[in-house]
Each structure stands twice: as structure tokens, then as C-alpha cells.
Scaffold this motif. Structure first.
Motif, PDB file in Angstrom:
ATOM      1  N   LYS A 205     -61.745  76.262  12.093  1.00  0.00           N
ATOM      2  CA  LYS A 205     -61.515  75.014  11.367  1.00  0.00           C
ATOM      3  C   LYS A 205     -62.148  75.124   9.979  1.00  0.00           C
ATOM      4  CE  LYS A 205     -59.692  72.842  14.886  1.00  0.00           C
ATOM      5  NZ  LYS A 205     -58.310  72.477  14.919  1.00  0.00           N
ATOM      6  N   THR A 206     -61.613  74.376   9.041  1.00  0.00           N
ATOM      7  CA  THR A 206     -62.229  74.279   7.714  1.00  0.00           C
ATOM      8  C   THR A 206     -62.947  72.938   7.658  1.00  0.00           C
ATOM      9  OG1 THR A 206     -60.175  73.415   6.788  1.00  0.00           O
ATOM     10  CG2 THR A 206     -60.582  75.775   6.540  1.00  0.00           C
TER      11      THR A 206
ATOM     12  N   HIS B   6     -66.173  78.981  11.965  1.00  0.00           N
ATOM     13  CA  HIS B   6     -65.550  77.984  11.086  1.00  0.00           C
ATOM     14  C   HIS B   6     -65.850  78.297   9.627  1.00  0.00           C
ATOM     15  CE1 HIS B   6     -64.528  75.794  14.638  1.00  0.00           C
ATOM     16  NE2 HIS B   6     -65.796  75.578  14.959  1.00  0.00           N
ATOM     17  N   SER B   7     -64.976  77.851   8.759  1.00  0.00           N
ATOM     18  CA  SER B   7     -65.160  77.989   7.315  1.00  0.00           C
ATOM     19  C   SER B   7     -65.766  76.680   6.796  1.00  0.00           C
ATOM     20  CB  SER B   7     -63.815  78.251   6.644  1.00  0.00           C
ATOM     21  OG  SER B   7     -63.961  78.270   5.248  1.00  0.00           O
TER      22      SER B   7
ATOM     23  N   CYS C 114     -71.858  79.293   3.582  1.00  0.00           N
ATOM     24  CA  CYS C 114     -70.828  78.399   3.044  1.00  0.00           C
ATOM     25  C   CYS C 114     -69.870  79.140   2.126  1.00  0.00           C
ATOM     26  CB  CYS C 114     -71.484  77.263   2.250  1.00  0.00           C
ATOM     27  SG  CYS C 114     -72.617  76.266   3.225  1.00  0.00           S
ATOM     28  N   LYS C 115     -68.604  78.811   2.269  1.00  0.00           N
ATOM     29  CA  LYS C 115     -67.584  79.393   1.388  1.00  0.00           C
ATOM     30  C   LYS C 115     -67.755  78.892  -0.040  1.00  0.00           C
ATOM     31  CE  LYS C 115     -62.699  80.177   0.967  1.00  0.00           C
ATOM     32  NZ  LYS C 115     -61.879  81.080   1.712  1.00  0.00           N
TER      33      LYS C 115
ATOM     34  N   LYS D 207     -57.455  72.683  -3.346  1.00  0.00           N
ATOM     35  CA  LYS D 207     -56.731  73.906  -2.981  1.00  0.00           C
ATOM     36  C   LYS D 207     -56.903  74.242  -1.505  1.00  0.00           C
ATOM     37  CE  LYS D 207     -57.607  75.613  -7.604  1.00  0.00           C
ATOM     38  NZ  LYS D 207     -58.478  76.432  -8.404  1.00  0.00           N
ATOM     39  N   ARG D 208     -57.969  73.695  -0.902  1.00  0.00           N
ATOM     40  CA  ARG D 208     -58.239  73.959   0.508  1.00  0.00           C
ATOM     41  C   ARG D 208     -57.774  72.781   1.347  1.00  0.00           C
ATOM     42  NH1 ARG D 208     -63.766  75.897   1.912  1.00  0.00           N
ATOM     43  NH2 ARG D 208     -62.603  76.710   3.655  1.00  0.00           N
ATOM     44  N   SER D 209     -57.370  73.070   2.544  1.00  0.00           N
ATOM     45  CA  SER D 209     -56.973  72.023   3.477  1.00  0.00           C
ATOM     46  C   SER D 209     -58.070  71.902   4.533  1.00  0.00           C
ATOM     47  CB  SER D 209     -55.638  72.401   4.125  1.00  0.00           C
ATOM     48  OG  SER D 209     -55.286  71.445   5.078  1.00  0.00           O
ATOM     49  N   PHE D 210     -58.837  70.823   4.469  1.00  0.00           N
ATOM     50  CA  PHE D 210     -59.955  70.640   5.396  1.00  0.00           C
ATOM     51  C   PHE D 210     -59.487  69.923   6.654  1.00  0.00           C
ATOM     52  CE2 PHE D 210     -62.072  71.075   1.305  1.00  0.00           C
ATOM     53  CZ  PHE D 210     -63.073  71.980   1.611  1.00  0.00           C
ATOM     54  N   ASP D 211     -60.023  70.371   7.791  1.00  0.00           N
ATOM     55  CA  ASP D 211     -59.741  69.727   9.068  1.00  0.00           C
ATOM     56  C   ASP D 211     -60.694  68.565   9.318  1.00  0.00           C
ATOM     57  OD1 ASP D 211     -57.663  71.579  10.017  1.00  0.00           O
ATOM     58  OD2 ASP D 211     -59.305  73.042  10.016  1.00  0.00           O
ATOM     59  N   TYR D 212     -61.933  68.721   8.874  1.00  0.00           N
ATOM     60  CA  TYR D 212     -62.966  67.711   9.121  1.00  0.00           C
ATOM     61  C   TYR D 212     -63.871  67.572   7.901  1.00  0.00           C
ATOM     62  CZ  TYR D 212     -61.833  68.623  14.016  1.00  0.00           C
ATOM     63  OH  TYR D 212     -61.183  68.794  15.201  1.00  0.00           O
ATOM     64  N   ILE D 213     -64.480  66.390   7.804  1.00  0.00           N
ATOM     65  CA  ILE D 213     -65.569  66.181   6.863  1.00  0.00           C
ATOM     66  C   ILE D 213     -66.735  65.628   7.689  1.00  0.00           C
ATOM     67  CG2 ILE D 213     -64.701  63.894   6.206  1.00  0.00           C
ATOM     68  CD1 ILE D 213     -65.875  64.374   3.412  1.00  0.00           C
TER      69      ILE D 213
END
Length: 159
Positions: free
Chosen positions: A4-5, A37-38, A61-62, A103-109
Motif C-alpha cells: 500500500k502507499t 508498504h511505501s 520514507c519514499k 503524482k502518487r496515488s495514496f491508499d491511506y493517510i
């Protein structure tokens, strides 16, 4: 487990590990990374971290973004919101960070405190992140009430 991102929004920069909050957030970042996870981090700071403070988090962290806060911002004291929340609402700065994150698609915050929840909700809406988790570390109302009883009238505690 599917990778997950995850975007973590923290009320403090979690390094060096000088208090329990830093240790908790650092270990969560480490655990998420170890699970495959990313992770990207947005952290609020009073001063820019040094290279020595950035280095351990770059391994976990990325991306790392720091959001500047002003110490004892007098105008924020007169906000309708609690000082710790109002002082972390740097929306103009966050708006400058968002194009780098879009630019990134996050799954969660993950919002690492109710102090950054308003900012986390702002980011969630702007980036269209489907899920938000609020991490509550302490019973903050009880803590602040106790702090108010023991602090001088015009002092603002530093976090």
C-alpha cells in the motif's frame, strides 16, 4: 500482503528520538516499511532538520516534507481553534507540497494526532485519498486541562 502507499502526517518530526511521541511515530514508519508498504511523511517543524536528522528517515520514507511552524504565533492564540491545531494549519505551504504528491496515488493517510487532523483532511480531499486513520496518542483534553492548571496564564507550552 499487497503493498500500500501510505501518507503519514505527523505533528512533530520523529527524529531524533528524544521523546515517546518521536519513538512511537519512528517505530510505526519502520514497521510500515518492514511490512513492504511505501510511506511518505509530512511533518511539522519549528526549524529545518539537519542532514543527520533526515538520514534515518530517508531509509524508511519514499518522500519527506517538512512544514514550518512559527513558535508562539500570537495571532493563532486568538483563533477559535485550539492553539496546537491552529498553529499546524499552514495551508499555503501544504498547497505548494500537494503538486509533488499528486503524482502518487495514496491508499491511506494516517493523521498522527488530532492536532494535524484538519491538515490531514485538507490533504485527503485535495489528493482524493480514499481512507484516513486518526492515531490518538494521549487523552489530549485531560492532558491540556492538567497543563492549564499548572502553567502560568500567558505561557504557551512548546511541543
Amino acid at each position: 500482503m499487497e503493498q500500500k502507499t501510505i501518507l503519514v502526517v505527523s505533528q512533530i518530526y520523529p527524529y531524533p528520538l528524544h521523546n515517546g511521541g518521536c519513538v512511537d511515530i519512528f517505530n510505526r514508519l519502520k514497521a510500515l516499511k518492514n511490512l513492504g508498504h511505501s510511506v511518505s511523511l509530512i511533518a511539522y517543524v519549528f526549524s529545518e532538520p539537519t542532514e543527520e536528522e533526515f538520514s534515518p528517515l530517508r531509509e524508511l520514507c519514499k518522500e519527506i516534507f517538512v512544514v514550518p511552524m512559527r513558535r508562539k504565533n500570537i495571532l493563532k492564540m486568538f483563533s477559535c481553534k485550539p492553539y496546537f491545531i491552529a498553529n499546524r494549519e499552514n495551508f499555503p505551504f501544504l498547497s505548494n507540497v500537494l503538486p509533488k504528491l499528486v503524482k502518487r496515488s495514496f491508499d491511506y493517510i494516517i493523521s498522527e494526532s488530532h492536532n494535524v487532523l484538519t491538515a490531514s483532511l485538507f490533504i485527503k480531499q485535495k489528493l482524493n485519498i480514499p481512507s484516513l486513520a486518526l492515531r490518538v496518542h494521549n487523552n489530549e483534553p485531560c492532558f491540556m486541562k492538567s497543563l492549564a492548571k499548572t502553567s502560568p496564564f500567558f505561557s504557551i507550552p512548546h511541543l
